[in-house]
Design a protein around this motif. Sequence first.
Motif, PDB file in Angstrom:
ATOM      1  N   LEU A  44     -19.105  -5.121  -3.117  1.00  0.00           N
ATOM      2  CA  LEU A  44     -18.082  -6.056  -3.585  1.00  0.00           C
ATOM      3  C   LEU A  44     -18.224  -6.217  -5.090  1.00  0.00           C
ATOM      4  CD1 LEU A  44     -15.827  -7.969  -2.487  1.00  0.00           C
ATOM      5  CD2 LEU A  44     -17.513  -9.818  -2.644  1.00  0.00           C
ATOM      6  N   ASN A  45     -17.098  -6.123  -5.798  1.00  0.00           N
ATOM      7  CA  ASN A  45     -17.124  -6.393  -7.240  1.00  0.00           C
ATOM      8  C   ASN A  45     -16.422  -7.706  -7.517  1.00  0.00           C
ATOM      9  OD1 ASN A  45     -14.251  -5.931  -8.479  1.00  0.00           O
ATOM     10  ND2 ASN A  45     -14.520  -4.283  -7.002  1.00  0.00           N
ATOM     11  N   MET A  46     -16.914  -8.415  -8.507  1.00  0.00           N
ATOM     12  CA  MET A  46     -16.398  -9.730  -8.863  1.00  0.00           C
ATOM     13  C   MET A  46     -15.948  -9.726 -10.313  1.00  0.00           C
ATOM     14  SD  MET A  46     -19.446 -11.183  -6.723  1.00  0.00           S
ATOM     15  CE  MET A  46     -19.718  -9.502  -6.197  1.00  0.00           C
ATOM     16  N   PRO A  47     -14.647  -9.490 -10.578  1.00  0.00           N
ATOM     17  CA  PRO A  47     -14.144  -9.526 -11.955  1.00  0.00           C
ATOM     18  C   PRO A  47     -14.236 -10.927 -12.547  1.00  0.00           C
ATOM     19  CG  PRO A  47     -12.609  -8.401 -10.486  1.00  0.00           C
ATOM     20  CD  PRO A  47     -13.617  -9.084  -9.620  1.00  0.00           C
ATOM     21  N   VAL A  53     -12.659 -14.882  -1.556  1.00  0.00           N
ATOM     22  CA  VAL A  53     -12.950 -15.708  -0.393  1.00  0.00           C
ATOM     23  C   VAL A  53     -13.386 -14.809   0.760  1.00  0.00           C
ATOM     24  CG1 VAL A  53     -11.937 -17.199   1.361  1.00  0.00           C
ATOM     25  CG2 VAL A  53     -11.436 -17.609  -1.043  1.00  0.00           C
ATOM     26  N   LEU A  54     -14.573 -15.101   1.299  1.00  0.00           N
ATOM     27  CA  LEU A  54     -15.089 -14.382   2.457  1.00  0.00           C
ATOM     28  C   LEU A  54     -14.695 -15.136   3.719  1.00  0.00           C
ATOM     29  CD1 LEU A  54     -18.786 -13.713   1.301  1.00  0.00           C
ATOM     30  CD2 LEU A  54     -16.757 -12.326   0.828  1.00  0.00           C
ATOM     31  N   VAL A 180     -21.585 -16.732 -12.475  1.00  0.00           N
ATOM     32  CA  VAL A 180     -20.945 -16.611 -11.166  1.00  0.00           C
ATOM     33  C   VAL A 180     -21.421 -17.770 -10.299  1.00  0.00           C
ATOM     34  CG1 VAL A 180     -20.663 -15.174  -9.101  1.00  0.00           C
ATOM     35  CG2 VAL A 180     -20.885 -14.085 -11.344  1.00  0.00           C
ATOM     36  N   LEU A 181     -20.506 -18.328  -9.503  1.00  0.00           N
ATOM     37  CA  LEU A 181     -20.874 -19.394  -8.580  1.00  0.00           C
ATOM     38  C   LEU A 181     -20.589 -18.925  -7.158  1.00  0.00           C
ATOM     39  CD1 LEU A 181     -21.915 -22.311  -8.458  1.00  0.00           C
ATOM     40  CD2 LEU A 181     -19.541 -23.089  -8.491  1.00  0.00           C
ATOM     41  N   THR A 211     -15.914 -17.486 -12.354  1.00  0.00           N
ATOM     42  CA  THR A 211     -15.989 -16.432 -11.353  1.00  0.00           C
ATOM     43  C   THR A 211     -16.699 -16.980 -10.118  1.00  0.00           C
ATOM     44  OG1 THR A 211     -16.141 -14.813 -13.135  1.00  0.00           O
ATOM     45  CG2 THR A 211     -16.735 -14.056 -10.928  1.00  0.00           C
ATOM     46  N   MET A 212     -16.050 -16.868  -8.937  1.00  0.00           N
ATOM     47  CA  MET A 212     -16.625 -17.464  -7.732  1.00  0.00           C
ATOM     48  C   MET A 212     -16.440 -16.566  -6.516  1.00  0.00           C
ATOM     49  SD  MET A 212     -15.622 -21.516  -8.061  1.00  0.00           S
ATOM     50  CE  MET A 212     -13.900 -21.247  -8.488  1.00  0.00           C
ATOM     51  N   VAL A 213     -17.411 -16.654  -5.604  1.00  0.00           N
ATOM     52  CA  VAL A 213     -17.297 -16.048  -4.283  1.00  0.00           C
ATOM     53  C   VAL A 213     -17.566 -17.168  -3.285  1.00  0.00           C
ATOM     54  CG1 VAL A 213     -18.051 -14.228  -2.720  1.00  0.00           C
ATOM     55  CG2 VAL A 213     -18.229 -13.883  -5.187  1.00  0.00           C
TER      56      VAL A 213
END
Length: 269
Positions: A44-47, A53-54, A180-181, A211-213
């Motif tokens: 998974l990449n996080m721009p 959202v998972l 990232v959070l 940036t969040m997941v």
Amino acid sequence: MKRSYIFLATQRKRHHNIMTSPVLFARNINVTLGGNPILKNVSLNMPKGSLKVLIGPSGAGKSTFLQTLNYLIPYDSGKLELHGKVVDVDNKKELYAYRQQVGMIFQDFNLFDHLNAIDNVAIALRKVKGMKKSEANIRAMAELTRVGLEEKGDLYPAELSGGQKQRVAIARALAMDPTVLLLDEPTSALDPELVGEVLSVIRDLTKAGLTMVMATHQMDFARALAHEIVFMQDGEIIEQGSPAELLREGSKTRTGDFCARLEMSIDEE
């Protein structure tokens, strides 16, 4: 099971400012716990500025994946890359620096019961960043104000509602200036009437470009704000794409089927 991927072909206009180069990139992550494969080649990449959202059924591997992104759970194979650089998780100094940039919000708040809200936020600033108490307290109060708790700084966790505790936890993470959070079902332990206040804070963070997941079952929130939905099952990413693609009426996606069943079960309660 053969995986089918649906990727974002075009971005919605309101997300045009998101950079395509990832801030954080998890590559081919595999995790085995107790002899059982929990994550299977997950990437998974996080721009920068994105909210991913998972979603997925219980046991899909969402929480394990989030904790692996923070290296709270070690992986058997794979890589974590921050700003294009592979993180040497065996180097304690490098891992320590990495964790300062990747904040984590848990389901159950993890506050110190013997500390008031200000001290719960300020303690990491003093212990990790070496701030003086007065300086740390000023920053802590600024973050509590940011999440709408400027009048609750002197209260202890036992005196706060569940939603207020979670907002203190978010303020604590934000005080460390994370790149990232990661949010693991941040509203699952809350009474329904308290969910909105936490989602409102996350909504503001999205608008601010953090940036969040986030793992969640709050599908109305995901539809409105997620740049990408990632559907996991049995330790794999089955589908990923924009809410408009995956949840479009008649799309016949696994994600859409799951959300329809989830909403049906909520309506029956």
